[in-house]
Design an enzyme around this catalytic site. Structure first.
Site, short mmCIF file in Angstrom:
data_model
loop_
_atom_site.label_atom_id
_atom_site.label_comp_id
_atom_site.label_asym_id
_atom_site.label_seq_id
_atom_site.Cartn_x
_atom_site.Cartn_y
_atom_site.Cartn_z
N SER A 166 11.84 -7.62 12.26
CA SER A 166 11.00 -6.43 12.30
C SER A 166 9.53 -6.80 12.52
O SER A 166 8.91 -7.47 11.69
CB SER A 166 11.13 -5.65 11.00
OG SER A 166 10.05 -4.73 10.91
N HIS A 195 13.14 -5.76 16.43
CA HIS A 195 13.15 -4.46 15.73
C HIS A 195 11.74 -3.88 15.71
O HIS A 195 10.80 -4.50 15.20
CB HIS A 195 13.68 -4.66 14.31
CG HIS A 195 13.92 -3.39 13.56
ND1 HIS A 195 15.06 -2.63 13.71
CD2 HIS A 195 13.17 -2.74 12.64
CE1 HIS A 195 15.00 -1.59 12.92
NE2 HIS A 195 13.86 -1.61 12.25
N ASP A 243 9.47 -0.75 14.51
CA ASP A 243 9.41 0.39 13.59
C ASP A 243 8.30 1.35 14.01
O ASP A 243 7.13 1.00 13.96
CB ASP A 243 9.13 -0.10 12.17
CG ASP A 243 10.32 -0.83 11.59
OD1 ASP A 243 11.40 -0.22 11.51
OD2 ASP A 243 10.17 -2.01 11.22
N MET A 253 6.45 4.82 13.13
CA MET A 253 6.27 5.75 11.99
C MET A 253 5.20 6.78 12.35
O MET A 253 4.19 6.44 12.97
CB MET A 253 5.81 4.97 10.76
CG MET A 253 6.77 3.88 10.34
SD MET A 253 6.12 3.00 8.92
CE MET A 253 7.41 1.77 8.68
N HIS A 300 13.35 1.74 16.12
CA HIS A 300 13.72 2.53 14.95
C HIS A 300 12.68 3.63 14.78
O HIS A 300 11.54 3.37 14.36
CB HIS A 300 13.75 1.57 13.73
CG HIS A 300 14.05 2.24 12.43
ND1 HIS A 300 13.86 1.60 11.22
CD2 HIS A 300 14.53 3.47 12.13
CE1 HIS A 300 14.20 2.41 10.25
NE2 HIS A 300 14.61 3.55 10.76
N MET A 319 11.06 6.44 13.00
CA MET A 319 10.89 7.15 11.72
C MET A 319 9.90 8.27 11.96
O MET A 319 8.77 8.28 11.45
CB MET A 319 10.41 6.16 10.64
CG MET A 319 11.53 5.26 10.14
SD MET A 319 10.91 3.80 9.28
CE MET A 319 10.55 2.75 10.66
N MET A 344 19.60 2.33 5.81
CA MET A 344 18.36 1.88 5.17
C MET A 344 18.71 1.35 3.78
O MET A 344 19.39 2.03 3.00
CB MET A 344 17.37 3.04 5.02
CG MET A 344 16.68 3.51 6.29
SD MET A 344 15.78 2.26 7.22
CE MET A 344 14.70 1.56 5.97
N ASP A 349 18.71 -2.45 7.08
CA ASP A 349 17.26 -2.59 7.24
C ASP A 349 16.55 -2.36 5.90
O ASP A 349 16.63 -1.27 5.33
CB ASP A 349 16.80 -1.53 8.27
CG ASP A 349 15.32 -1.60 8.60
OD1 ASP A 349 14.62 -2.51 8.11
OD2 ASP A 349 14.86 -0.72 9.36
#
Ligand code: DX5
Ligand code: ZN
Length: 217
Positions: free
Chosen positions: A7, A32, A34, A36, A65, A67, A136, A174
């Site tokens: 990540s 990965h 992330d 957000m 990913h 979010m 998660m 994750d």
């Protein structure tokens, strides 16, 4: 296939491109990323321009990913930026089926993510359409948190559900994964492992190699 997905949230953002190259050289199969939005989760991380700028650094799978609330609005943009696999949260989609269909229409892989307390039953009807389920193992929003122990039972239950369906669907885990708990997580049924802090703290190459060694066994 077993794959490590480091990540980037835990990387040194001032040297992001370099570190993406290093992960590739060390053998990590996925990257990965992330994303957000400060709404679905409290923090804001990185977005489209960052993904676009690191895309030339690696041919590995860009595992994005999301979010973010109502990710359906941005699927085409993330594909254009270079995503190979897009995962959306079941909790963030008013119309999960439509969102998964929108991802699949673009030709990239589709994943659905579940927060720790979200029951597996939300997958009952959508499972056959998925390439991957992301469980998660911390509450999303931050790196460096502790693995929530009940996740292991949830991974086992998901693995049974997938086996019963007769389909080949990856299980990604994750949050809070490290060299000490990764074996147990894989034995429970996970085959894609996300690790942020445990990869980027210290010697990145050595950490990736140590993960891959345990993951091969
Ligand atoms: C948390 C993110 C994770 C996080 C993992 O919301 O989805 O990918 O970066 O970081 P570690 O491995 O440090 O828990
Ligand atoms: Zn993540």
């Amino acid at each position: 296939m077993n794959c490590l997905s480091p990540s980037l949230l835990a990387s040194d953002f001032a040297r992001l491109g370099e570190q993406v190259v290093l992960l590739d050289e060390a053998g990590a199969q996925y990257v990965h990323i992330d994303v957000m939005d400060g709404n679905f989760v409290p923090s804001i991380s990185m977005g489209l321009p960052v993904i676009k700028s690191i895309r030339p650094c690696s041919d590995r799978i860009f595992d994005v990913h999301l979010m973010i609330e109502e990710p359906v609005r941005y699927i085409d943009d993330f594909v254009d930026a270079g995503a190979d696999l897009i995962t959306v949260h079941t909790e963030a989609c008013g119309h999960l089926d439509r969102t998964i269909e929108a991802i699949k229409e673009t030709g990239v892989l589709a994943g659905a993510a579940l927060n720790p307390a979200t029951p597996l039953s939300v997958l009952d009807y959508i499972l056959p359409k998925l390439d991957m389920v992301l469980l998660m193992s911390v509450n999303p929003g931050f790196g460096g948190q502790k693995y929530i122990p009940y996740t292991t039972e949830k991974i086992r239950d998901l693995k049974k559900k997938i086996d019963r369906s007769g389909q080949q669907i990856d299980i990604e885990v994750d949050g809070g994964v490290n060299l000490n708990n990764v074996r147990e997580i894989m034995d429970a049924g996970a085959n894609i492992i996300v690790a942020g802090t445990a990869v980027f703290k210290g010697d990145i190459r050595r950490n990736v190699e140590s993960f891959l060694k345990i993951m091969e066994q």
